[in-house]
Design a protein around this motif. Structure first.
Motif, PDB file in Angstrom:
ATOM      1  N   ILE A  33       0.797  -1.371  -0.025  1.00 25.94           N
ATOM      2  CA  ILE A  33      -0.093   0.088  -0.129  1.00 25.94           C
ATOM      3  C   ILE A  33       0.842   1.302   0.153  1.00 25.94           C
ATOM      4  O   ILE A  33       0.562   2.223  -0.649  1.00 25.94           O
ATOM      5  N   GLY A  34       1.916   1.301   0.831  1.00 28.64           N
ATOM      6  CA  GLY A  34       2.877   2.448   0.808  1.00 28.64           C
ATOM      7  C   GLY A  34       3.512   2.561  -0.478  1.00 28.64           C
ATOM      8  O   GLY A  34       3.541   3.646  -1.148  1.00 28.64           O
ATOM      9  N   LYS A  35       3.735   1.547  -1.189  1.00 26.66           N
ATOM     10  CA  LYS A  35       4.487   1.858  -2.550  1.00 26.66           C
ATOM     11  C   LYS A  35       3.524   2.343  -3.261  1.00 26.66           C
ATOM     12  O   LYS A  35       3.959   3.298  -4.204  1.00 26.66           O
ATOM     13  N   LYS A  40       1.413   6.931  -6.760  1.00 26.17           N
ATOM     14  CA  LYS A  40       0.287   7.764  -7.091  1.00 26.17           C
ATOM     15  C   LYS A  40       0.655   9.202  -6.755  1.00 26.17           C
ATOM     16  O   LYS A  40       0.363  10.160  -7.356  1.00 26.17           O
ATOM     17  N   LEU A  41       1.177   9.524  -5.681  1.00 28.45           N
ATOM     18  CA  LEU A  41       1.439  10.757  -5.091  1.00 28.45           C
ATOM     19  C   LEU A  41       2.578  11.488  -5.922  1.00 28.45           C
ATOM     20  O   LEU A  41       2.742  12.741  -5.933  1.00 28.45           O
ATOM     21  N   GLU A  42       3.798  10.604  -6.219  1.00 27.12           N
ATOM     22  CA  GLU A  42       4.875  11.267  -7.128  1.00 27.12           C
ATOM     23  C   GLU A  42       4.251  12.067  -8.217  1.00 27.12           C
ATOM     24  O   GLU A  42       4.784  12.949  -8.941  1.00 27.12           O
ATOM     25  N   ARG A  49       5.100  20.434  -8.446  1.00 26.58           N
ATOM     26  CA  ARG A  49       6.511  21.093  -8.668  1.00 26.58           C
ATOM     27  C   ARG A  49       6.735  22.085  -9.972  1.00 26.58           C
ATOM     28  O   ARG A  49       7.293  23.013  -9.740  1.00 26.58           O
ATOM     29  N   LYS A  50       5.989  21.385 -11.169  1.00 28.69           N
ATOM     30  CA  LYS A  50       5.960  22.358 -12.133  1.00 28.69           C
ATOM     31  C   LYS A  50       4.935  23.767 -11.938  1.00 28.69           C
ATOM     32  O   LYS A  50       5.732  24.657 -12.557  1.00 28.69           O
ATOM     33  N   TRP A  51       3.877  23.579 -11.375  1.00 27.53           N
ATOM     34  CA  TRP A  51       3.166  24.699 -11.032  1.00 27.53           C
ATOM     35  C   TRP A  51       3.983  25.832 -10.157  1.00 27.53           C
ATOM     36  O   TRP A  51       4.021  26.888 -10.475  1.00 27.53           O
ATOM     37  N   ALA A  52       4.607  25.220  -9.192  1.00 27.60           N
ATOM     38  CA  ALA A  52       5.719  25.915  -8.217  1.00 27.60           C
ATOM     39  C   ALA A  52       6.890  26.685  -9.010  1.00 27.60           C
ATOM     40  O   ALA A  52       6.953  27.975  -8.830  1.00 27.60           O
TER      41      ALA A  52
END
Length: 71
Positions: A33-35, A40-42, A49-52
């Motif tokens: 589940i952690g993996k 998914k969160l990556e 990151r792109k937006w920032a």
């Protein structure tokens, strides 16, 4: 009498083994589940990151324009 004691010891050993297998499988599932969550969160983090990065570039550009304009 001796047979009953051996049976009890065997039963305890089987129960401990069952418990250890359940704990192991629980840890395996937690790591799976952690993996999956990390994967998914990556993708979401990449978008953030792109937006920032774009927002920071716009901010720096505006600051440079103000500095040139003397404001």
């Amino acid at each position: 009498m001796q047979d009953q004691r051996i049976e009890k010891i065997a039963a305890v050993a089987v129960n401990i083994t069952k418990l250890l297998v359940i704990i192991y499988l629980g840890f395996v599932e937690v790591f799976k589940i952690g993996k999956l969550l990390k994967e998914k969160l990556e993708a979401e983090f990449d978008i953030s990151r792109k937006w920032a990065s774009q927002a920071y570039s716009i901010l720096k550009k505006r600051q440079a324009e103000r500095k040139i304009a003397g404001v």
